[in-house]
Scaffold this active site. Structure first.
Site, PDB file in Angstrom:
ATOM      1  N   GLY A   1      14.718 -77.104  14.912  1.00 26.30           N
ATOM      2  CA  GLY A   1      13.807 -77.600  13.892  1.00 26.30           C
ATOM      3  C   GLY A   1      14.182 -76.983  12.562  1.00 26.30           C
TER       4      GLY A   1
ATOM      5  N   GLN B   1      13.304 -74.362   3.687  1.00 30.47           N
ATOM      6  CA  GLN B   1      14.399 -73.512   4.160  1.00 30.47           C
ATOM      7  C   GLN B   1      15.727 -73.847   3.475  1.00 30.47           C
ATOM      8  OE1 GLN B   1      13.276 -74.103   8.549  1.00 30.47           O
ATOM      9  NE2 GLN B   1      14.136 -72.049   8.542  1.00 30.47           N
TER      10      GLN B   1
ATOM     11  N   CYS C   1      14.094 -67.753  14.016  1.00 29.82           N
ATOM     12  CA  CYS C   1      14.070 -68.613  12.835  1.00 29.82           C
ATOM     13  C   CYS C   1      15.395 -68.492  12.092  1.00 29.82           C
ATOM     14  CB  CYS C   1      12.919 -68.182  11.923  1.00 29.82           C
ATOM     15  SG  CYS C   1      12.812 -69.140  10.407  1.00 29.82           S
ATOM     16  N   LEU C   2      15.951 -69.630  11.669  1.00 32.89           N
ATOM     17  CA  LEU C   2      17.233 -69.611  10.946  1.00 32.89           C
ATOM     18  C   LEU C   2      17.121 -68.842   9.639  1.00 32.89           C
ATOM     19  CD1 LEU C   2      18.335 -73.333  11.482  1.00 32.89           C
ATOM     20  CD2 LEU C   2      19.126 -71.302  12.720  1.00 32.89           C
TER      21      LEU C   2
ATOM     22  N   HIS D   1       5.759 -74.032  14.290  1.00 36.15           N
ATOM     23  CA  HIS D   1       6.619 -73.073  13.583  1.00 36.15           C
ATOM     24  C   HIS D   1       7.124 -73.693  12.267  1.00 36.15           C
ATOM     25  CE1 HIS D   1      10.023 -70.021  13.398  1.00 36.15           C
ATOM     26  NE2 HIS D   1      10.433 -70.953  12.569  1.00 36.15           N
ATOM     27  N   GLU D   2       7.608 -74.945  12.344  1.00 31.97           N
ATOM     28  CA  GLU D   2       8.134 -75.600  11.137  1.00 31.97           C
ATOM     29  C   GLU D   2       7.018 -75.879  10.130  1.00 31.97           C
ATOM     30  OE1 GLU D   2      11.147 -75.357  10.823  1.00 31.97           O
ATOM     31  OE2 GLU D   2      11.661 -75.039  12.914  1.00 31.97           O
TER      32      GLU D   2
ATOM     33  N   HIS E   1       6.256 -73.077   7.799  1.00 26.38           N
ATOM     34  CA  HIS E   1       7.154 -72.967   6.632  1.00 26.38           C
ATOM     35  C   HIS E   1       6.582 -73.713   5.432  1.00 26.38           C
ATOM     36  CE1 HIS E   1      10.629 -70.790   8.111  1.00 26.38           C
ATOM     37  NE2 HIS E   1      10.687 -71.535   9.197  1.00 26.38           N
TER      38      HIS E   1
END
Ligand SMILES: [Zn+2]
Length: 186
Positions: free
Chosen positions: A48, A53, A105-106, A147-148, A151
Site C-alpha cells: 500500500g 509518502q 512502513c516504506l 495504515h494508509e 498517512h
C-alpha cells in the site's frame, strides 16, 4: 508510468493532514498519478502507498488488490484490477473486534511495531475516475487500508508507539541519513 521517490521520516510532509480531492480534479492527470503511485508501491515492494509518502498532500491511497478478498467472475476468474485506488476514503463502520499486526512502513525504514486496529472496516471512497464505492475490508486488507489512511492524517506508525521508542528510532535514523556532503537525506 514512473517510480516516484518515497519520503522517509522525519520529513515534515509526512506529518501534514491531506486535503480532499475535488470533483474538478478527476481525469487523466489523477489517473496517471494513481498509476505512478501503484508503480512505486510495487517497485518498493509494498502492499500500500499513500500520496503524501511521495510528497503529494491529497487524499489518495493505493493498495495491492492481490491482498484483498478476491472477486471472481462467473467462471471463477479473478476480476481484480491491477491496483485499487481509494480517493477521499472514509471509515463508515468499524468492527468492535480488534486485531494486532506487526506493521512496517516504506517511510519508516527498518522499523516494525505491533499496532492494534479494528479487524473489519467499511470504507466509502471514490475510484480514480470519481465513481463512488463502498467496500468492507477484513483482516490483513483492513490493516493495510487503515495504515494508509493514517498517512492522510499525517500519522505514521511511529506516532502509535511510545515517545521513548520513537525518540530512539529517530536518533538511530539520524545517523544513517547523513549524506557524503553532510546534508540530511529524507
Ligand atoms: Zn506507511
Amino acid at each position: 508510468m514512473a517510480v516516484l521517490h518515497v519520503l522517509t521520516v522525519p520529513n515534515p510532509i509526512l506529518s501534514k493532514k491531506c486535503r480532499p480531492i475535488g470533483p474538478g480534479e478527476f481525469g487523466e492527470d489523477l489517473a496517471r498519478f494513481a498509476s505512478d503511485l501503484a508503480e512505486t508501491m510495487y517497485a518498493a515492494p509494498g502492499v500500500g502507498l499513500a500520496a503524501p509518502q511521495v510528497g503529494d498532500l491529497r487524499r489518495l491511497i493505493v493498495i495491492d488488490p492481490g491482498n484483498c478478498t478476491r472477486e471472481q467472475d462467473d467462471d471463477g476468474r479473478p476480476t481484480n484490477p491491477r491496483f485499487l485506488a481509494l480517493v477521499n476514503p472514509q471509515i463508515i463502520e468499524a468492527s468492535k473486534e480488534m486485531m494486532v499486526y506487526e506493521e512496517g512502513c516504506l517511510s519508516v525504514p527498518d522499523f516494525e511495531e505491533n499496532v492494534t486496529r479494528p479487524r473489519r472496516v467499511h470504507i466509502r471512497y471514490l475510484d480514480e475516475s470519481g465513481k463512488p464505492h463502498q467496500k468492507w475490508f477484513e483482516g490483513y486488507d483492513a490493516i493495510v487500508v487503515q495504515h494508509e489512511m493514517d498517512h492522510l492524517e499525517g500519522v505514521v506508525i511511529l506516532d502509535r508507539v511510545s515517545r521513548l521508542k520513537k525518540g530512539r528510532y529517530l536518533q538511530r535514523r539520524q545517523k544513517v541519513r547523513v549524506r557524503n556532503d553532510g546534508t540530511l537525506e529524507y
